[in-house]
Design a protein around this motif. Structure first.
Motif, PDB file in Angstrom:
ATOM      1  N   LEU A  33      -5.409   6.665   1.358  1.00 23.39           N
ATOM      2  CA  LEU A  33      -5.604   7.740   0.386  1.00 23.39           C
ATOM      3  C   LEU A  33      -5.090   7.258  -0.965  1.00 23.39           C
ATOM      4  N   THR A  34      -5.940   6.596  -1.705  1.00 25.96           N
ATOM      5  CA  THR A  34      -5.525   5.935  -2.944  1.00 25.96           C
ATOM      6  C   THR A  34      -5.625   6.821  -4.183  1.00 25.96           C
ATOM      7  N   GLY A  35      -5.946   8.083  -4.002  1.00 23.45           N
ATOM      8  CA  GLY A  35      -5.990   8.986  -5.149  1.00 23.45           C
ATOM      9  C   GLY A  35      -4.622   9.240  -5.745  1.00 23.45           C
ATOM     10  N   THR A  36      -3.587   9.150  -4.954  1.00 27.94           N
ATOM     11  CA  THR A  36      -2.222   9.291  -5.437  1.00 27.94           C
ATOM     12  C   THR A  36      -1.822   7.964  -6.068  1.00 27.94           C
ATOM     13  N   HIS A  37      -1.485   7.992  -7.344  1.00 24.28           N
ATOM     14  CA  HIS A  37      -1.207   6.753  -8.068  1.00 24.28           C
ATOM     15  C   HIS A  37       0.282   6.440  -8.161  1.00 24.28           C
ATOM     16  N   VAL A  38       0.576   5.164  -8.358  1.00 25.50           N
ATOM     17  CA  VAL A  38       1.938   4.710  -8.635  1.00 25.50           C
ATOM     18  C   VAL A  38       1.934   4.218 -10.072  1.00 25.50           C
TER      19      VAL A  38
END
Length: 161
Positions: A33-38
């Motif tokens: 789930l790469t929608g949450t960014h760092v």
């Protein structure tokens, strides 16, 4: 490594995690789930905000194992089952609150949390609620307009480009 199980966007998900695995890494690397960014990796920019049991949490400084058994909502989980955007996502699109898009997931998650607690916020309340989110494009004006529009309040339309 130990299995960590959470309900993520309505589905029970299990993935292995070391005790030091951050929630954002568990979501991105473990579940894809790469929608949450760092962004900053220090809890300063808010790009990593997800909802844990309904409350916003900066996932870049929280350990995944702490939330074993919790309910997580990520930006991917906001859209409606039929694929239509959540009201806040749609308002960001309509009012040009997206800019480069890097901060957008965190901004949207913060805005959704605000509107849950304060359905008709003032502009000052919106700006205060978004203080933990940094937009490196500095497009705050349209983001604030989008949040106000998502709450159903009248805002000045954005001219077409």
């Amino acid at each position: 490594m130990q299995p960590v199980t959470m309900t993520v966007n309505g589905e029970t998900r299990t993935a292995e995690a070391e005790g030091r695995t951050l929630l954002v890494d568990w979501l991105r690397d473990g579940l894809g789930l790469t929608g949450t960014h760092v962004g900053c990796d220090t809890s300063q920019c808010g790009a990593c905000i997800v909802h844990v049991d309904g409350a916003p949490v900066k996932a870049c400084t929280a350990f995944a194992a702490e939330f074993d058994g919790s309910e997580i909502t990520t930006i991917e989980g906001l859209a409606n089952p039929d694929g239509t955007l959540h009201a806040v996502q749609d308002a960001f699109r309509q009012y040009h609150g997206l800019q480069c898009g890097f901060c957008t997931p965190g901004m949207v998650m913060s805005a959704v949390a605000l509107l849950k607690e304060t359905p008709k916020p003032t502009e000052a309340q919106v700006r205060h609620a978004l203080e933990g989110n940094i937009c490196r494009c500095t497009g705050y004006h349209n983001i604030v307009k989008a949040v106000l529009a998502a709450s159903g309040q009248a805002v000045t339309p954005v001219a077409a480009a």
